[in-house]
Design a protein around this motif. Structure first.
Motif, PDB file in Angstrom:
ATOM      1  N   LEU A  72       0.822  -1.210   0.000  1.00  0.00           N
ATOM      2  CA  LEU A  72       0.000   0.000   0.000  1.00  0.00           C
ATOM      3  C   LEU A  72       0.858   1.263   0.000  1.00  0.00           C
ATOM      4  CD1 LEU A  72      -2.879  -1.064   2.386  1.00  0.00           C
ATOM      5  CD2 LEU A  72      -2.900  -0.932  -0.103  1.00  0.00           C
ATOM      6  N   GLY A  73       2.005   1.213   0.649  1.00  0.00           N
ATOM      7  CA  GLY A  73       2.924   2.346   0.602  1.00  0.00           C
ATOM      8  C   GLY A  73       3.451   2.593  -0.798  1.00  0.00           C
ATOM      9  N   VAL A  74       3.791   1.518  -1.508  1.00  0.00           N
ATOM     10  CA  VAL A  74       4.249   1.649  -2.894  1.00  0.00           C
ATOM     11  C   VAL A  74       3.136   2.220  -3.769  1.00  0.00           C
ATOM     12  CG1 VAL A  74       4.921   0.311  -4.935  1.00  0.00           C
ATOM     13  CG2 VAL A  74       6.050  -0.104  -2.764  1.00  0.00           C
ATOM     14  N   LEU A  75       1.901   1.767  -3.572  1.00  0.00           N
ATOM     15  CA  LEU A  75       0.787   2.305  -4.355  1.00  0.00           C
ATOM     16  C   LEU A  75       0.583   3.790  -4.081  1.00  0.00           C
ATOM     17  CD1 LEU A  75      -1.913  -0.496  -4.294  1.00  0.00           C
ATOM     18  CD2 LEU A  75      -0.758   0.448  -6.276  1.00  0.00           C
ATOM     19  N   PHE A  76       0.678   4.194  -2.817  1.00  0.00           N
ATOM     20  CA  PHE A  76       0.498   5.603  -2.480  1.00  0.00           C
ATOM     21  C   PHE A  76       1.587   6.457  -3.132  1.00  0.00           C
ATOM     22  CE2 PHE A  76       1.150   9.257   0.363  1.00  0.00           C
ATOM     23  CZ  PHE A  76      -0.100   9.830   0.239  1.00  0.00           C
ATOM     24  N   LEU A  77       2.826   6.008  -3.056  1.00  0.00           N
ATOM     25  CA  LEU A  77       3.921   6.754  -3.686  1.00  0.00           C
ATOM     26  C   LEU A  77       3.811   6.734  -5.202  1.00  0.00           C
ATOM     27  CD1 LEU A  77       6.927   5.718  -1.442  1.00  0.00           C
ATOM     28  CD2 LEU A  77       5.783   7.941  -1.538  1.00  0.00           C
ATOM     29  N   SER A  78       3.339   5.624  -5.752  1.00  0.00           N
ATOM     30  CA  SER A  78       3.224   5.540  -7.214  1.00  0.00           C
ATOM     31  C   SER A  78       2.176   6.504  -7.753  1.00  0.00           C
ATOM     32  CB  SER A  78       2.893   4.113  -7.651  1.00  0.00           C
ATOM     33  OG  SER A  78       1.545   3.807  -7.396  1.00  0.00           O
ATOM     34  N   GLU A  79       1.162   6.805  -6.943  1.00  0.00           N
ATOM     35  CA  GLU A  79       0.174   7.780  -7.420  1.00  0.00           C
ATOM     36  C   GLU A  79       0.814   9.161  -7.524  1.00  0.00           C
ATOM     37  OE1 GLU A  79      -4.359   9.069  -6.604  1.00  0.00           O
ATOM     38  OE2 GLU A  79      -3.043   9.028  -4.852  1.00  0.00           O
ATOM     39  N   HIS A  80       1.669   9.481  -6.594  1.00  0.00           N
ATOM     40  CA  HIS A  80       2.311  10.799  -6.610  1.00  0.00           C
ATOM     41  C   HIS A  80       3.373  10.907  -7.703  1.00  0.00           C
ATOM     42  CE1 HIS A  80       3.674  14.620  -5.119  1.00  0.00           C
ATOM     43  NE2 HIS A  80       4.897  14.147  -5.068  1.00  0.00           N
ATOM     44  N   PHE A  81       4.172   9.867  -7.877  1.00  0.00           N
ATOM     45  CA  PHE A  81       5.273   9.916  -8.823  1.00  0.00           C
ATOM     46  C   PHE A  81       4.958   9.262 -10.170  1.00  0.00           C
ATOM     47  CE2 PHE A  81       7.473  10.217  -4.690  1.00  0.00           C
ATOM     48  CZ  PHE A  81       8.051  11.455  -4.881  1.00  0.00           C
TER      49      PHE A  81
END
Length: 132
Positions: free
Chosen positions: A13-22
């Motif tokens: 879920l952390g990777v998904l959250f960061l992937s939305e931003h970047f």
């Protein structure tokens, strides 16, 4: 064992959250898609915990969380559903603004632009202020 499962869920879920931003993945280009994928992953992982619990009860094994990981699970659920609620609120706000503009005779074109990771200015908006 459930502790490792929750740690993995937290990383995903952390990777998904960061992937939305970047914008790391192609599905990040579609507004709201990343948060829906995160909510689906959370729901599937919680559903998978139920048979794990039943199997542990049948085999008389211990299935327990430490208090720390239980609080992590509650925090993960709160984060994902808060993120989903924020996206839903933004969609409702955008819909009401476009309805108000249409009522005044303006046309509204939807395109989704995202800010690049270095926070440069976004391109010009597609909201046109010409009368129909």
């Amino acid at each position: 064992m459930p502790d490792r499962y929750l740690a993995g869920l937290l990383v995903v879920l952390g990777v998904l959250f960061l992937s939305e931003h970047f914008v790391w993945f192609p599905f990040n280009e579609y507004k709201g898609c990343t948060v829906l994928i995160a909510a689906a992953i959370l729901a599937v992982s919680l559903v998978l915990l139920l048979p794990w619990f039943v199997l542990a009860a049948v085999l008389r094994r211990r299935f327990e969380f430490s208090l720390r990981w239980l609080l992590v699970l509650v925090t993960i659920c709160g984060f994902v559903f808060g993120w989903l609620g924020m996206e839903a609120f933004e969609a409702i706000r955008q819909s009401s603004v476009s309805a108000a503009l249409r009522a005044k005779g303006y046309t509204v074109d939807y395109t989704y632009e995202y800010l690049d990771p270095l926070f440069n200015a976004p391109p010009a908006r597609s909201l046109s202020d010409r009368k129909r």
